[in-house]
Structures are given as C-alpha cells and as structure tokens.
Design an enzyme around this catalytic site. Structure first.
Site, PDB file in Angstrom:
ATOM      1  N   ASP A 162      -5.497   3.045  -3.735  1.00  0.00           N
ATOM      2  CA  ASP A 162      -6.756   3.009  -3.161  1.00  0.00           C
ATOM      3  C   ASP A 162      -6.880   4.175  -2.377  1.00  0.00           C
ATOM      4  O   ASP A 162      -8.060   4.322  -1.768  1.00  0.00           O
ATOM      5  CB  ASP A 162      -6.927   1.542  -2.451  1.00  0.00           C
ATOM      6  CG  ASP A 162      -5.687   1.337  -1.276  1.00  0.00           C
ATOM      7  OD1 ASP A 162      -4.920   2.241  -1.372  1.00  0.00           O
ATOM      8  OD2 ASP A 162      -6.061   0.394  -0.640  1.00  0.00           O
ATOM      9  N   ARG A 163      -5.962   5.123  -2.038  1.00  0.00           N
ATOM     10  CA  ARG A 163      -6.102   6.088  -1.143  1.00  0.00           C
ATOM     11  C   ARG A 163      -5.847   7.458  -1.897  1.00  0.00           C
ATOM     12  O   ARG A 163      -5.565   7.463  -3.039  1.00  0.00           O
ATOM     13  CB  ARG A 163      -5.042   5.978  -0.054  1.00  0.00           C
ATOM     14  CG  ARG A 163      -4.920   4.889   0.916  1.00  0.00           C
ATOM     15  CD  ARG A 163      -4.136   5.028   2.196  1.00  0.00           C
ATOM     16  NE  ARG A 163      -3.970   3.657   2.778  1.00  0.00           N
ATOM     17  CZ  ARG A 163      -3.804   3.768   3.873  1.00  0.00           C
ATOM     18  NH1 ARG A 163      -3.474   4.725   4.727  1.00  0.00           N
ATOM     19  NH2 ARG A 163      -3.737   2.267   4.638  1.00  0.00           N
ATOM     20  N   LYS A 173     -11.502   0.609  -1.528  1.00  0.00           N
ATOM     21  CA  LYS A 173     -11.298   2.138  -1.588  1.00  0.00           C
ATOM     22  C   LYS A 173     -10.715   2.364  -2.794  1.00  0.00           C
ATOM     23  O   LYS A 173      -9.873   1.579  -3.506  1.00  0.00           O
ATOM     24  CB  LYS A 173     -10.547   2.543  -0.278  1.00  0.00           C
ATOM     25  CG  LYS A 173      -9.366   1.999   0.133  1.00  0.00           C
ATOM     26  CD  LYS A 173      -8.789   2.885   1.363  1.00  0.00           C
ATOM     27  CE  LYS A 173      -7.361   2.079   1.804  1.00  0.00           C
ATOM     28  NZ  LYS A 173      -7.921   0.827   2.795  1.00  0.00           N
ATOM     29  N   ASP A 230      -1.856   6.644  -3.646  1.00  0.00           N
ATOM     30  CA  ASP A 230      -0.711   6.223  -2.910  1.00  0.00           C
ATOM     31  C   ASP A 230      -0.112   5.159  -3.773  1.00  0.00           C
ATOM     32  O   ASP A 230      -0.498   5.044  -4.975  1.00  0.00           O
ATOM     33  CB  ASP A 230      -1.167   5.637  -1.616  1.00  0.00           C
ATOM     34  CG  ASP A 230      -2.294   4.430  -1.705  1.00  0.00           C
ATOM     35  OD1 ASP A 230      -3.088   4.375  -2.876  1.00  0.00           O
ATOM     36  OD2 ASP A 230      -2.291   3.500  -0.868  1.00  0.00           O
ATOM     37  N   ASP A 254      -0.654   1.939  -4.099  1.00  0.00           N
ATOM     38  CA  ASP A 254      -1.555   0.900  -4.792  1.00  0.00           C
ATOM     39  C   ASP A 254      -2.811   1.510  -5.417  1.00  0.00           C
ATOM     40  O   ASP A 254      -3.524   0.662  -6.034  1.00  0.00           O
ATOM     41  CB  ASP A 254      -1.722  -0.479  -4.007  1.00  0.00           C
ATOM     42  CG  ASP A 254      -2.532  -0.029  -2.933  1.00  0.00           C
ATOM     43  OD1 ASP A 254      -2.414   0.911  -2.317  1.00  0.00           O
ATOM     44  OD2 ASP A 254      -3.440  -0.965  -2.338  1.00  0.00           O
ATOM     45  N   SER A 280       0.868  -1.155   0.109  1.00  0.00           N
ATOM     46  CA  SER A 280      -0.029   0.099   0.064  1.00  0.00           C
ATOM     47  C   SER A 280       0.883   1.204  -0.078  1.00  0.00           C
ATOM     48  O   SER A 280       1.623   1.399  -0.954  1.00  0.00           O
ATOM     49  CB  SER A 280      -1.027   0.002   1.182  1.00  0.00           C
ATOM     50  OG  SER A 280      -1.910   0.925   1.185  1.00  0.00           O
ATOM     51  N   HIS A 281       0.605   2.194   0.923  1.00  0.00           N
ATOM     52  CA  HIS A 281       1.471   3.531   1.292  1.00  0.00           C
ATOM     53  C   HIS A 281       2.924   3.155   1.754  1.00  0.00           C
ATOM     54  O   HIS A 281       3.352   4.317   1.857  1.00  0.00           O
ATOM     55  CB  HIS A 281       0.608   4.505   1.941  1.00  0.00           C
ATOM     56  CG  HIS A 281       0.124   3.797   3.340  1.00  0.00           C
ATOM     57  ND1 HIS A 281      -0.732   2.763   3.446  1.00  0.00           N
ATOM     58  CD2 HIS A 281       0.489   4.001   4.507  1.00  0.00           C
ATOM     59  CE1 HIS A 281      -0.803   2.616   4.943  1.00  0.00           C
ATOM     60  NE2 HIS A 281      -0.038   3.344   5.350  1.00  0.00           N
TER      61      HIS A 281
END
Length: 608
Positions: free
Chosen positions: A335-336, A431, A331, A333, A166-167
């Site tokens: 999703d944010r 998300k 971010d 991947d 992720s982030h």
C-alpha cells in the site's frame, strides 16, 4: 453435502469440547439446524453427507490487544501465544452486528509474512464458527492490502481480514499484524476497533468450526454445507481494476521505448506477486526491471519500508552513474510507494500533489476532473495549492487511511495522500503502491508520447521542477526516532503540551513568529464524528510548520515522528537540498522539544 473443486484438504484437526448445536445462516432460513462434523476420507477430501460442527473453546482475556490506526501489531511470538489471535478474531465478531457477518461473504489475504499461513487457518475456522457463509482467500494466503479492498468492492463482500504488519520487518522474531476492512473496502472505524478492544477484555468463548486445514496453494472451491472457501488468484481482480483506471497502451508505449528504463523494487514483499503480471506481462517491461520480486516470509531479512534508508539497493541504482529513468518501490503489504527519478527523489507530499495536478490529462479515470483532494495533517501543504488552483474541495484529516474513506463514500474525494509514502484514490478505499507507480508512469508517458527516439525525454526531475515553478516548493522532511523508551517519549510529549498551553500567537521562536500551536483535532464533515490528540502542531506566520506525533504502527517501544515544513516561492531556491533549507526549523524543533534530553537520541533512525 461437502464438495471440492480443484482444492485439496489437510487431515481433520482434533476437535475440542463442543457446545450444543448452533444453527447456521441457512438453518435460520428454514433448513435443518443440525450441525454435522466434517470428516476426511482416506483420499484426504471430505466424505459425502457431512457438514459443520461448531466447537466452543473456553478462553480468557489477554493483555495488550488495543487496536491502533492500522490494526493490531505485535511480535510474532506474541500472536503465537495460546488463543491470542483467536481471541481478537472472536472479539471482532462479537463487536459486529450479526447482519454484517452471519450468512455473509468475507475476504482474507495478507502480505506473505511469517505466521500468515497458520493465521489464515485460524481465521477461516472462526469465521465458519460464527456463521460466515463464504471466505474468499488469495492463493497462498496472498493479497496485497489494495487488492483486498478491490476484491471486497468487486465481489460485494461484507468485509475482509488483512494479515500484515505493513512496512514492519517479518520473520519469527519480528512483526505480525491483523486488521479488518468494511464492505466499502476501507479500514474499520474507531467505533468498531474500540469495541473490539472492549470485547477482548471480557471474552470467555471462541466459536470455531471443526473443519480441516485448507490447502491454499491451489485456486478452487470447497464447501461444507452452507460454508464455502474459495481460493482465488491474488492478482486478477486487482489487475482488471488497474486496466479500467489507466491507459495501459499509453504506458506500454513508454516502457517499450529503447531510450526509457524502468526499475521496480518489490522488496521481497507482496507486490512481487503483482509486478510480473502487471509490469512485465501486461505492460511489456523487461523482466530484469523487477528487483527482489519473490515474496518471502522474512522479506529477505530486509525491512520492507520503501524509503531512502531501507530501499538501499534501489536508491544505490537510481543515484548511480548509469541510473534508469524511473524507479519505484513498494512496501510489505503493497500500500506504500517511493518514487525516484534519475538521481532525484520525489517526496510523498510532492508525489500526491503532482499526481493530482496531472491526473485529468494523463489518467482516464480522472478525465472529467477530481471531486476533491485530501491529505493527512502532517503531510506538506503542496496538495492544498493544487486544490486551490483546480478550484476543488480540500480536506485535512488525521493520520490513518480510514479518514479518507468517509469522504470518498460521500463523493467528496478523488485523490489523497500521506507523507508516510501512502498515495491513492477513490478506485478503492486503501492507499495503493502500484497505483501510484502506474500514475507516475502515466504522467511520464503522457508527457513523452510525441517524443521521437533520440529526442530528450521529459524526466521525473523536469516534472517536479515545473510543478514547483507553478505552485512553489514545500520543503519537507520527517525524522523518525524508532523504538524510543515509551515513558521518555511520553514525557517529551507532555513537555510540548505544556509549551503549547502557555504559547500565544505572535510569540517569537527564533526567526519565526507563531501563528498558533495546538493538538490537532478533526470533525468528520460526513458523519460529524470527532477525534482529538492527533498531533502537536506549531504553525508559523510564514506557513512553516513543526509537528510531533507518537506513531501507532510499531510493535515495540515508541516511535517519535518529527515533521518539518517550509514553503518557498523563490524559484532560485527550489534546488536547495531539503535538509539545508530546513536546518533552522529542524534546530528549532529539537530545541523546543528537548528531544535529546528526554530520549538520549542525538540523531534519528530514519530521515525522509
């Protein structure tokens, strides 16, 4: 018979000790159970009349494979240890009912970070070794997390693997991660992740197919008997979905205005692969609007977390003297998201509330209204007030997108969000960063559609302040204390649990009166499942809240998250700086928790 279409294969890897032949899904349906070894011709493609050989690799359990709220995340060097990733993948298959993967189609993609290329080959071979019939993988191994969910749903796959931390930072010395999503496109529930962990403690064998590494740089199909690998364009399915959700012509009209400027920071992460095709090619934005648009394995040596601390270039631009009208970032991947106006920051809690309040008017997907709204427990109560005004069901769930998925599948939820820069809807089960950006562009486009060039445009700040005037403002901030010593962090949480155990409603905490204090638990209204110990809450009679959580998304140490919220109905106070408005609560939280005494930290790593 192995076939290839516009796809090259690397030389065959050396085979390891094989088990007795194991029938494929097709064999179980009456075909011959013989499993043949796929061999490469001198041209590098599989020779005719060859299929699969299933190899058995002896293994033993390794420590530390407990899956968190967003999958398994560790340092790259940990995953590079012998069979570390392979053990987890095999443990996953051991945890699923055979009907969920034997003869099934699974999706594979990731954010482009370091180690994804090697990991993709491991996952493909173990999937084939366990009887999976088809793997759909993004070109170059790329698929944003929202795109994986979209592809699973569109192609009716049985699930999918997401290679991402992720982030978190990427590169040889940083983080890598893996998680599994189910057939609805949502993250696997805790019942499955707990089983995966249990199986990692007793695993003794890995089943893998003796096939070559697949060249993932070209779109195409290769088959070995009944096993097929399809490499797809990572953008097309997701783009098609976005065109069905939003009015692209409305957004294009806004982006083509000479008096409107837009900037998007992909942070050298996966949305760089989506920004050009969507914002530039489809919506007509200036190519120069994209910052850091080339996905890199180490994210350009940056931290791909779209917040005021790590998205420095975007923040500097948006708070500069010649700032664009609208800025956004996503971010690692995809999703944010972070949303910025001209010298104006939209908190994630406000963002989801504003999107929900404007969705029916501005976004065709919601033209008939919303089924329900939901937020994670630490997220501010701004969305609650929108749900009340719209007279739609509202849900408060633990942190973790999977808790929204059940509500969506049951038809109870349309729009949801988390204070951790996650916003989305029931178009997928994750998300979605670019979705949030398109939602805001849609709101801006709708509010300015009748404005002539030269007229003052409705700005991001205008929309936020109008929202506060209608609903009141929930001042909100989050303090992150990253990579704290785990034992000290746990001692602080134990201290807070003791405070809660001895607390009583009506007690005074400075100028605040306690309504209740607890450790948040949740009962799913769809399936009745329960989860506990989701965050320590101090809720006061005026609606103010202090919340403490230990985050499960890091790969080293512990991250203490402190959430502070206070509602303000007085319009004259809505323009106060959040840190100023919240200072009494922040001081109270630090005093009650004794955070500095336990951790030695005198300031947070990140303030949101």
């Amino acid at each position: 018979m192995p076939t290839t279409h516009a796809l090259r294969l690397c030389p065959l890897l050396s085979t390891i000790r094989s088990t007795p032949p194991r029938a494929t899904a097709a064999a179980r349906q009456g075909a011959s159970p013989a499993l043949l070894v796929a061999r490469c011709s001198s041209a590098g493609t599989p020779s005719a009349a060859q299929a699969l050989k299933i190899n058995s690799i002896l293994t033993k359990p390794v420590e530390g494979q407990k899956t968190g709220t967003s999958g398994l995340r560790k340092k790259v060097k940990v995953f590079q240890q012998e069979n570390y990733l392979a053990n987890w993948i095999q443990a996953l298959f051991n945890s699923l009912p055979p009907e969920d993967y034997v003869g099934a189609t699974l999706v594979l993609g990731g954010d482009g970070r370091y180690f994804n290329k090697e990991a993709a080959q491991i996952i493909i071979k173990i999937a084939a070794g366990n009887g999976v019939q088809k793997i759909i993988v993004g070109r170059d191994g790329l698929l944003s997390t929202p795109a994986v969910s979209a592809v699973i749903r569109k192609r009716e796959a049985n699930g999918g693997f997401i290679m991402s931390a992720s982030h978190n930072p990427g590169g040889p010395d940083n983080d890598w991660g893996i998680k599994f999503n189910y057939s609805s496109g949502q993250p696997a529930p805790e019942t499955i992740t707990d089983q995966i962990y249990g199986n990692t403690l007793s695993i003794s064998e890995i089943k893998t197919a003796g096939i070559p590494d697949t060249d993932l740089t070209s779109v195409g199909v290769v088959s070995y008997g009944d096993f097929t690998i399809e490499v797809i364009d990572p953008v097309s399915d997701y783009l098609e979905l976005m065109e069905n959700v939003f009015d692209f012509q409305l957004i294009k009209d806004l982006l083509s205005r000479p008096d409107f400027r837009f900037i998007f920071d992909a942070m050298h992460a996966v949305t760089g692969a989506y920004a050009g095709p969507i914002f530039v090619e489809k919506l007509g934005a200036d190519p120069d609007c994209i910052l850091n648009g080339v996905p890199l394995e180490d994210f350009g040596n940056g931290h791909p977390d779209p917040n005021l601390t790590y998205a420095k270039e975007l923040v500097f631009t948006m708070f500069g003297t010649d700032a664009p009208d609208f800025g956004a970032a996503s971010d690692g991947d995809g999703d944010r998201n972070m949303i910025l106006g001209k010298r104006f920051f939209i908190t994630p809690s406000d963002s989801v509330a504003i999107i929900a309040a404007n969705a029916q008017a501005a976004i065709p997907y919601f033209q008939f209204g919303t089924k329900g709204l939901a937020r994670s427990m630490p997220t501010s109560g701004a969305l609650d007030r929108v749900a009340k005004k719209l007279n739609v069901p509202f849900f408060e769930v633990p942190t973790g997108w999977k808790f929204f998925g059940n509500l969506m599948d049951a038809g109870k939820l349309s729009i949801c969000g988390e204070e951790s820069f996650g916003t989305g809807s029931d178009h997928i089960r994750e998300k979605d960063g670019i979705w949030a950006v398109l939602a805001w562009l849609s709101i801006l486009a709708h509010r300015n559609k009748d404005k002539k060039v030269g007229e003052r445009l409705v700005s991001v700040e205008d929309i936020a302040k109008e929202h506060w005037k209608t609903y009141g403002r929930n001042f909100f901030s989050r303090y992150d204390y990253e990579e704290c010593e785990s034992q000290s962090a746990n001692k602080m949480m134990d201290h807070l649990k003791d405070v809660i155990a001895n607390s009583k409603p009506g007690e005074k905490y400075g100028d605040y009166t306690l309504q209740f204090a607890d450790d948040f638990s949740y009962t799913d209204p769809v399936d009745g499942s329960t989860v506990s110990k989701q965050g320590l809450r101090f809720v006061f009679t005026d609606g103010s809240r202090i919340i403490f959580r230990l985050s499960g998304t890091g790969s080293a140490g512990a991250t203490i998250r402190l959430y502070i919220e206070q509602f303000e109905s007085d319009i004259s106070k809505h323009s106060l700086d959040a840190q100023t408005a919240l200072k009494p609560l922040i001081d109270l939280a630090l005093s009650v928790s004794k955070l500095k005494d336990f951790t030695g930290r005198d300031k947070p790593t990140v303030i949101t």
